[in-house]
Design an enzyme around this catalytic site. Structure first.
Site, PDB file in Angstrom:
ATOM      1  N   GLN A 178     -25.234   0.769  16.741  1.00 46.17           N
ATOM      2  CA  GLN A 178     -23.869   0.471  16.305  1.00 46.17           C
ATOM      3  C   GLN A 178     -23.206  -0.339  17.410  1.00 46.17           C
ATOM      4  O   GLN A 178     -23.007   0.163  18.521  1.00 46.17           O
ATOM      5  CB  GLN A 178     -23.060   1.740  16.030  1.00 46.17           C
ATOM      6  CG  GLN A 178     -21.663   1.415  15.545  1.00 46.17           C
ATOM      7  CD  GLN A 178     -20.793   2.645  15.322  1.00 46.17           C
ATOM      8  OE1 GLN A 178     -21.195   3.770  15.605  1.00 46.17           O
ATOM      9  NE2 GLN A 178     -19.599   2.413  14.822  1.00 46.17           N
ATOM     10  N   ASN A 200     -25.078   2.481  10.703  1.00 47.99           N
ATOM     11  CA  ASN A 200     -25.481   2.797  12.075  1.00 47.99           C
ATOM     12  C   ASN A 200     -24.378   3.629  12.719  1.00 47.99           C
ATOM     13  O   ASN A 200     -23.196   3.324  12.562  1.00 47.99           O
ATOM     14  CB  ASN A 200     -25.697   1.519  12.883  1.00 47.99           C
ATOM     15  CG  ASN A 200     -26.792   0.655  12.298  1.00 47.99           C
ATOM     16  OD1 ASN A 200     -27.803   1.153  11.837  1.00 47.99           O
ATOM     17  ND2 ASN A 200     -26.578  -0.648  12.304  1.00 47.99           N
ATOM     18  N   HIS A 260     -18.689   0.730   9.097  1.00 48.46           N
ATOM     19  CA  HIS A 260     -19.061  -0.300   8.133  1.00 48.46           C
ATOM     20  C   HIS A 260     -20.425   0.031   7.546  1.00 48.46           C
ATOM     21  O   HIS A 260     -21.251   0.671   8.175  1.00 48.46           O
ATOM     22  CB  HIS A 260     -19.059  -1.694   8.752  1.00 48.46           C
ATOM     23  CG  HIS A 260     -19.942  -1.853   9.947  1.00 48.46           C
ATOM     24  ND1 HIS A 260     -19.623  -1.346  11.190  1.00 48.46           N
ATOM     25  CD2 HIS A 260     -21.141  -2.456  10.088  1.00 48.46           C
ATOM     26  CE1 HIS A 260     -20.591  -1.635  12.040  1.00 48.46           C
ATOM     27  NE2 HIS A 260     -21.537  -2.315  11.394  1.00 48.46           N
ATOM     28  N   HIS A 288     -23.809  -1.641   5.811  1.00 49.05           N
ATOM     29  CA  HIS A 288     -24.603  -2.852   5.601  1.00 49.05           C
ATOM     30  C   HIS A 288     -25.258  -2.752   4.224  1.00 49.05           C
ATOM     31  O   HIS A 288     -25.893  -1.747   3.907  1.00 49.05           O
ATOM     32  CB  HIS A 288     -25.724  -2.968   6.642  1.00 49.05           C
ATOM     33  CG  HIS A 288     -25.241  -3.132   8.038  1.00 49.05           C
ATOM     34  ND1 HIS A 288     -25.144  -4.357   8.651  1.00 49.05           N
ATOM     35  CD2 HIS A 288     -24.842  -2.208   8.951  1.00 49.05           C
ATOM     36  CE1 HIS A 288     -24.703  -4.190   9.886  1.00 49.05           C
ATOM     37  NE2 HIS A 288     -24.513  -2.895  10.095  1.00 49.05           N
ATOM     38  N   ASP A 314     -22.312 -10.899   6.321  1.00 47.33           N
ATOM     39  CA  ASP A 314     -22.541 -10.701   7.748  1.00 47.33           C
ATOM     40  C   ASP A 314     -22.760 -12.052   8.416  1.00 47.33           C
ATOM     41  O   ASP A 314     -23.444 -12.920   7.865  1.00 47.33           O
ATOM     42  CB  ASP A 314     -23.769  -9.801   7.946  1.00 47.33           C
ATOM     43  CG  ASP A 314     -23.885  -9.286   9.357  1.00 47.33           C
ATOM     44  OD1 ASP A 314     -24.062 -10.104  10.285  1.00 47.33           O
ATOM     45  OD2 ASP A 314     -23.817  -8.056   9.540  1.00 47.33           O
TER      46      ASP A 314
END
Length: 94
Positions: free
Chosen positions: A74, A67, A80, A82, A12
């Site tokens: 989000q 999220n 996606h 995390h 990230d």
């Protein structure tokens, strides 16, 4: 960090933990609420666990976060996951 025909994993750009990896499907799906093929979850989670093992996260533990929607924070409208590790996390989450 990892890629195959179905998913890509990379660090990230704004990490929330010492180890913060995003695992995303190559197929565009805007959010968790829009997943129509349940096998997509298996594909994503397999990649998440694979990356966690390769990075040695199993020793201390890790958190998996998805999220979904504006109130869940989000901000990127592509599904996606995390994968976070490297520090203690609290409960309940933020």
């Amino acid at each position: 960090m990892y890629q195959d025909d179905n998913v890509v994993a990379f660090r990230d750009l704004a990490p929330q933990a010492p180890e913060h990896v995003l695992v995303i499907p190559r197929q565009h799906v805007a959010s968790a609420a829009e997943v129509e093929d349940p096998t997509l979850w298996g594909t994503l989670m397999d990649a998440v666990v694979r990356v966690a093992r390769e990075m040695g996260m199993e020793r201390r533990g890790y958190r998996i976060v998805v999220n979904c929607g504006r109130e869940a924070c989000q901000t990127v409208h592509h599904l996606h996951v995390h994968l976070l590790s490297g520090r203690p996390f609290s409960w309940p989450p933020g």
